[in-house]
Structures are given as structure tokens and as C-alpha cells.
Design an enzyme around this catalytic site. Structure first.
Site, PDB file in Angstrom:
ATOM      1  N   PRO A 178       0.788  -1.225   0.000  1.00  0.00           N
ATOM      2  CA  PRO A 178       0.000   0.000   0.000  1.00  0.00           C
ATOM      3  C   PRO A 178       0.822   1.278   0.000  1.00  0.00           C
ATOM      4  O   PRO A 178       1.844   1.365   0.687  1.00  0.00           O
ATOM      5  CB  PRO A 178      -0.833  -0.105   1.292  1.00  0.00           C
ATOM      6  CG  PRO A 178      -0.180  -1.170   2.100  1.00  0.00           C
ATOM      7  CD  PRO A 178       0.483  -2.097   1.140  1.00  0.00           C
ATOM      8  N   ASN A 179       0.335   2.223  -0.776  1.00  0.00           N
ATOM      9  CA  ASN A 179       0.874   3.587  -0.882  1.00  0.00           C
ATOM     10  C   ASN A 179       2.191   3.676  -1.651  1.00  0.00           C
ATOM     11  O   ASN A 179       2.685   4.775  -1.900  1.00  0.00           O
ATOM     12  CB  ASN A 179       1.028   4.237   0.513  1.00  0.00           C
ATOM     13  CG  ASN A 179      -0.304   4.301   1.234  1.00  0.00           C
ATOM     14  OD1 ASN A 179      -1.273   4.820   0.690  1.00  0.00           O
ATOM     15  ND2 ASN A 179      -0.386   3.727   2.421  1.00  0.00           N
ATOM     16  N   ARG A 214       4.857  10.939  -2.707  1.00  0.00           N
ATOM     17  CA  ARG A 214       4.524  10.789  -1.290  1.00  0.00           C
ATOM     18  C   ARG A 214       5.742  11.101  -0.394  1.00  0.00           C
ATOM     19  O   ARG A 214       6.834  10.581  -0.658  1.00  0.00           O
ATOM     20  CB  ARG A 214       4.150   9.309  -1.140  1.00  0.00           C
ATOM     21  CG  ARG A 214       4.140   8.776   0.237  1.00  0.00           C
ATOM     22  CD  ARG A 214       4.128   7.238   0.225  1.00  0.00           C
ATOM     23  NE  ARG A 214       3.792   6.770   1.546  1.00  0.00           N
ATOM     24  CZ  ARG A 214       4.119   5.587   2.021  1.00  0.00           C
ATOM     25  NH1 ARG A 214       4.759   4.714   1.278  1.00  0.00           N
ATOM     26  NH2 ARG A 214       3.773   5.254   3.239  1.00  0.00           N
ATOM     27  N   TYR A 218      10.939   9.098   1.337  1.00  0.00           N
ATOM     28  CA  TYR A 218      10.971   8.053   0.302  1.00  0.00           C
ATOM     29  C   TYR A 218      11.620   8.488  -1.001  1.00  0.00           C
ATOM     30  O   TYR A 218      11.727   7.676  -1.939  1.00  0.00           O
ATOM     31  CB  TYR A 218       9.542   7.567   0.035  1.00  0.00           C
ATOM     32  CG  TYR A 218       8.888   6.964   1.263  1.00  0.00           C
ATOM     33  CD1 TYR A 218       9.395   5.797   1.837  1.00  0.00           C
ATOM     34  CD2 TYR A 218       7.790   7.566   1.869  1.00  0.00           C
ATOM     35  CE1 TYR A 218       8.822   5.260   2.973  1.00  0.00           C
ATOM     36  CE2 TYR A 218       7.200   7.023   3.000  1.00  0.00           C
ATOM     37  CZ  TYR A 218       7.719   5.874   3.553  1.00  0.00           C
ATOM     38  OH  TYR A 218       7.157   5.339   4.683  1.00  0.00           O
ATOM     39  N   ASN A 278       8.052  -5.337  -0.492  1.00  0.00           N
ATOM     40  CA  ASN A 278       7.902  -4.200   0.416  1.00  0.00           C
ATOM     41  C   ASN A 278       6.409  -4.105   0.692  1.00  0.00           C
ATOM     42  O   ASN A 278       5.648  -3.587  -0.118  1.00  0.00           O
ATOM     43  CB  ASN A 278       8.430  -2.909  -0.215  1.00  0.00           C
ATOM     44  CG  ASN A 278       8.362  -1.743   0.758  1.00  0.00           C
ATOM     45  OD1 ASN A 278       7.741  -1.836   1.824  1.00  0.00           O
ATOM     46  ND2 ASN A 278       8.991  -0.632   0.396  1.00  0.00           N
ATOM     47  N   ALA A 333       2.920  -0.632   5.121  1.00  0.00           N
ATOM     48  CA  ALA A 333       2.405  -0.697   6.489  1.00  0.00           C
ATOM     49  C   ALA A 333       1.905  -2.093   6.872  1.00  0.00           C
ATOM     50  O   ALA A 333       1.860  -2.438   8.062  1.00  0.00           O
ATOM     51  CB  ALA A 333       1.294   0.326   6.678  1.00  0.00           C
ATOM     52  N   GLU A 365      12.332  -9.305   2.540  1.00  0.00           N
ATOM     53  CA  GLU A 365      11.564  -8.115   2.934  1.00  0.00           C
ATOM     54  C   GLU A 365      12.452  -6.893   2.756  1.00  0.00           C
ATOM     55  O   GLU A 365      13.599  -6.887   3.214  1.00  0.00           O
ATOM     56  CB  GLU A 365      11.153  -8.257   4.405  1.00  0.00           C
ATOM     57  CG  GLU A 365      10.461  -7.029   4.964  1.00  0.00           C
ATOM     58  CD  GLU A 365      10.144  -7.162   6.465  1.00  0.00           C
ATOM     59  OE1 GLU A 365       9.825  -8.280   6.931  1.00  0.00           O
ATOM     60  OE2 GLU A 365      10.232  -6.140   7.158  1.00  0.00           O
ATOM     61  N   HIS A 422      12.649  -2.430   2.797  1.00  0.00           N
ATOM     62  CA  HIS A 422      12.071  -1.117   3.101  1.00  0.00           C
ATOM     63  C   HIS A 422      12.989  -0.045   2.556  1.00  0.00           C
ATOM     64  O   HIS A 422      14.223  -0.175   2.630  1.00  0.00           O
ATOM     65  CB  HIS A 422      11.893  -0.932   4.615  1.00  0.00           C
ATOM     66  CG  HIS A 422      10.980  -1.958   5.184  1.00  0.00           C
ATOM     67  ND1 HIS A 422       9.619  -1.916   4.994  1.00  0.00           N
ATOM     68  CD2 HIS A 422      11.234  -3.095   5.868  1.00  0.00           C
ATOM     69  CE1 HIS A 422       9.069  -2.973   5.570  1.00  0.00           C
ATOM     70  NE2 HIS A 422      10.035  -3.710   6.093  1.00  0.00           N
ATOM     71  N   ARG A 428      12.570   5.263  12.888  1.00  0.00           N
ATOM     72  CA  ARG A 428      11.273   5.925  12.801  1.00  0.00           C
ATOM     73  C   ARG A 428      10.381   5.551  13.999  1.00  0.00           C
ATOM     74  O   ARG A 428      10.887   5.052  15.004  1.00  0.00           O
ATOM     75  CB  ARG A 428      10.642   5.583  11.444  1.00  0.00           C
ATOM     76  CG  ARG A 428      11.538   6.041  10.268  1.00  0.00           C
ATOM     77  CD  ARG A 428      10.908   5.755   8.931  1.00  0.00           C
ATOM     78  NE  ARG A 428       9.654   6.490   8.768  1.00  0.00           N
ATOM     79  CZ  ARG A 428       8.757   6.221   7.805  1.00  0.00           C
ATOM     80  NH1 ARG A 428       8.983   5.248   6.930  1.00  0.00           N
ATOM     81  NH2 ARG A 428       7.657   6.932   7.718  1.00  0.00           N
TER      82      ARG A 428
HETATM   83  C1  DQA Z   1       8.094   1.292   4.194  1.00  0.00           C
HETATM   84  C2  DQA Z   1       8.093   1.523   5.709  1.00  0.00           C
HETATM   85  C3  DQA Z   1       6.704   1.275   6.286  1.00  0.00           C
HETATM   86  O1  DQA Z   1       6.720   1.489   7.704  1.00  0.00           O
HETATM   87  C4  DQA Z   1       5.698   2.224   5.662  1.00  0.00           C
HETATM   88  O2  DQA Z   1       4.403   1.948   6.150  1.00  0.00           O
HETATM   89  C5  DQA Z   1       5.744   2.199   4.180  1.00  0.00           C
HETATM   90  C6  DQA Z   1       7.021   2.124   3.512  1.00  0.00           C
HETATM   91  C7  DQA Z   1       9.448   1.630   3.560  1.00  0.00           C
HETATM   92  O3  DQA Z   1       9.672   1.205   2.422  1.00  0.00           O
HETATM   93  O4  DQA Z   1      10.268   2.352   4.159  1.00  0.00           O
HETATM   94  O5  DQA Z   1       4.704   2.321   3.515  1.00  0.00           O
HETATM   95  O6  DQA Z   1       7.840  -0.077   3.952  1.00  0.00           O
END
Ligand code: DQA
Length: 139
Positions: free
Chosen positions: A9-10, A17, A22, A71, A74, A95, A97, A104
């Protein structure tokens, strides 16, 4: 060699964003660079904001592909269902990020997925994806 990248998501809003966290590169343009760099492997890409669709993609490729880079955004911190899907499949899953989640908010320090993954890469910006692919290629 078939590698699947899954963004949760996102992450469709990368480049738009929260740029201070990011960065300002959209994933599609980063993906073109990755594909050019690793021209001899198939890098497949899927993004969804929907938990069940991410699980369906894991099931679809998870018994056939050589590796998965995920990735989960959340959902990393909340989804028992994605963790179960990763545990159920045979392909190695890494995994990733973009941000260093450990720098954070505390709720980002916990991953429900990590225990079912081969490993975790966090904090290297978009290069986190390349580092994961390097591992899959070299294993
Ligand atoms: C993320 C870190 C997550 O905590 C966050 O919710 C994201 C992006 C990252 O790539 O740093 O959406 O996965």
C-alpha cells in the site's frame, strides 16, 4: 531466472509521497533502471493497496519463481495473513524497506513478516530492492 517484486500500500505514490522519507523517484522509472542493469533476468513487478491481492500474488508466483522481493508497506507491521502466505510458499522472500524503519516511529520497528523471510533489507532508499535482487541472484 524469474524474480517478483511486490509493493504494498501507498508505494504507488513513490516520487509524490513524503519525498523527504521516500525520495523523489517513482518506482516505474527505478524499475526501468533495474531491468536494464539485470537484463538477463526477468524482473516482474506488482503493486497493490489491497492485502488479499498481495496474498494472491504470493500464491501465484510463490511455487514457481526463483525469488520474491516484497515491500509490504504498512502491512509489514500488521498483517498475519501476509506472514502466513510467505510461510506457505517455497520461493525465498526478502523483505525490503526504503526507509530505515528502526529510526522511525516505534510501531515500524516490528515486522510480522520478517520471521518468515530469508532476510530483511531496510534503509538504503530504492537501492534496498537492488541489494535484495543481488542476494537472490548470488544464492
Ligand atoms: C516502508 C516503511 C513502512 O513502515 C511504511 O508503512 C511504508 C514504507 C518503507 O519502504 O520504508 O509504507 O515499507
Amino acid at each position: 531466472m524469474n524474480i517478483q517484486i511486490i509493493n504494498g500500500p501507498n508505494l504507488n505514490l513513490l516520487g509524490v509521497r513524503e519525498k523527504s522519507i521516500y525520495g523523489d523517484t517513482g518506482f516505474e522509472s527505478y524499475l526501468s533502471q533495474l531491468r536494464a542493469r539485470y537484463a538477463n533476468i526477468n524482473i516482474n513487478y506488482y503493486q497493490s493497496n489491497v492485502e488479499g491481492e498481495i496474498i494472491n500474488k504470493l500464491h501465484e508466483v510463490g511455487f514457481a519463481f526463483n525469488g520474491i522481493v516484497i515491500n509490504a508497506g504498512a502491512y509489514t507491521h500488521t498483517s498475519v495473513a501476509i506472514a502466513d502466505a510467505i510461510a506457505a510458499i517455497t520461493a525465498p522472500v526478502i523483505e525490503v524497506h526504503i526507509s530505515n524503519v528502526y529510526k522511525r516511529e516505534e510501531f515500524r520497528h516490528k515486522s510480522l513478516l520478517a520471521a518468515s523471510c530469508k532476510g530483511v533489507i531496510a534503509g538504503f532508499g530504492l537501492d534496498s530492492y537492488r541489494l535484495a535482487i543481488e542476494n537472490l541472484i548470488n544464492s
